[in-house]
Write a protein that holds these residues in place. Structure first.
Motif, PDB file in Angstrom:
ATOM      1  N   GLY A 226      37.914  37.224  43.093  1.00 49.40           N
ATOM      2  CA  GLY A 226      38.246  37.074  44.316  1.00 49.40           C
ATOM      3  C   GLY A 226      37.204  37.080  45.463  1.00 49.40           C
ATOM      4  N   LEU A 227      37.121  36.207  46.106  1.00 49.27           N
ATOM      5  CA  LEU A 227      35.737  35.975  47.042  1.00 49.27           C
ATOM      6  C   LEU A 227      35.927  37.102  48.141  1.00 49.27           C
ATOM      7  N   ASP A 228      37.053  37.180  48.809  1.00 47.60           N
ATOM      8  CA  ASP A 228      37.289  37.951  49.723  1.00 47.60           C
ATOM      9  C   ASP A 228      37.315  39.377  49.393  1.00 47.60           C
ATOM     10  N   ARG A 229      37.701  39.698  48.124  1.00 50.24           N
ATOM     11  CA  ARG A 229      37.833  41.019  47.517  1.00 50.24           C
ATOM     12  C   ARG A 229      36.404  41.284  47.298  1.00 50.24           C
ATOM     13  N   PHE A 230      35.579  40.605  46.613  1.00 55.48           N
ATOM     14  CA  PHE A 230      34.124  40.658  46.285  1.00 55.48           C
ATOM     15  C   PHE A 230      33.265  41.067  47.538  1.00 55.48           C
ATOM     16  N   ASN A 231      33.465  40.036  48.602  1.00 54.94           N
ATOM     17  CA  ASN A 231      32.710  40.386  49.697  1.00 54.94           C
ATOM     18  C   ASN A 231      32.985  41.559  50.562  1.00 54.94           C
ATOM     19  N   SER A 232      34.079  42.075  50.341  1.00 51.65           N
ATOM     20  CA  SER A 232      34.696  43.307  50.897  1.00 51.65           C
ATOM     21  C   SER A 232      33.817  44.470  49.997  1.00 51.65           C
ATOM     22  N   TYR A 233      33.926  44.331  48.994  1.00 50.67           N
ATOM     23  CA  TYR A 233      33.057  45.457  48.070  1.00 50.67           C
ATOM     24  C   TYR A 233      31.600  45.475  48.232  1.00 50.67           C
ATOM     25  N   CYS A 234      31.211  44.169  48.545  1.00 51.51           N
ATOM     26  CA  CYS A 234      29.568  44.076  49.007  1.00 51.51           C
ATOM     27  C   CYS A 234      29.437  44.885  50.373  1.00 51.51           C
ATOM     28  N   ALA A 235      30.215  44.939  51.273  1.00 50.16           N
ATOM     29  CA  ALA A 235      30.157  45.611  52.600  1.00 50.16           C
ATOM     30  C   ALA A 235      30.161  46.944  52.408  1.00 50.16           C
ATOM     31  N   GLN A 236      31.272  47.542  51.487  1.00 48.24           N
ATOM     32  CA  GLN A 236      31.298  48.786  51.345  1.00 48.24           C
ATOM     33  C   GLN A 236      30.116  49.402  50.640  1.00 48.24           C
ATOM     34  N   ILE A 237      29.346  48.510  49.893  1.00 47.62           N
ATOM     35  CA  ILE A 237      28.148  49.116  49.284  1.00 47.62           C
ATOM     36  C   ILE A 237      27.136  49.270  50.460  1.00 47.62           C
ATOM     37  N   VAL A 238      27.124  48.417  51.296  1.00 42.54           N
ATOM     38  CA  VAL A 238      26.031  48.301  52.439  1.00 42.54           C
ATOM     39  C   VAL A 238      26.497  49.632  53.170  1.00 42.54           C
TER      40      VAL A 238
END
Length: 94
Positions: free
Chosen positions: A39-51
């Motif tokens: 899921g792109l939205d879930r993946f993008n959210s996870y990337c933001a969490q890493i940052v």
């Protein structure tokens, strides 16, 4: 140098490979199709969490390098608007 003030804001260019590679590794994903299935939205959210999770470590690292920047009004290129648009007076939800 000509009597003009230049802000030395620190920022994170969050689009692109470093955050995405870390997210794929942590989530056990490999490749475009796996990310789409996740899921792109879930993946993008996870990337933001890493940052967000690594922000403090970067501040310590950059300070240790003796770089002259401000961490009080940082930018992160996440969300619908990027920092260039913020500079034009538009506020991005970060």
């Amino acid at each position: 140098m000509l009597g003009r003030r230049v802000e030395r804001r620190f920022g994170w260019d969050c689009h692109g490979l470093p955050a995405e590679m870390a997210a794929e590794q942590e989530l056990g994903l490999s490749g475009r199709q796996a990310v789409i299935s996740y899921g792109l939205d879930r993946f993008n959210s996870y990337c933001a969490q890493i940052v967000q999770r690594t922000t403090d470590a970067w501040e310590r690292y950059v300070t240790r390098q003796a770089r002259w920047v401000s961490f009080e009004d940082t930018y992160k290129t996440m969300g619908p608007l990027l920092h260039g648009e913020r500079a034009l007076g538009l506020q991005a939800p970060l």
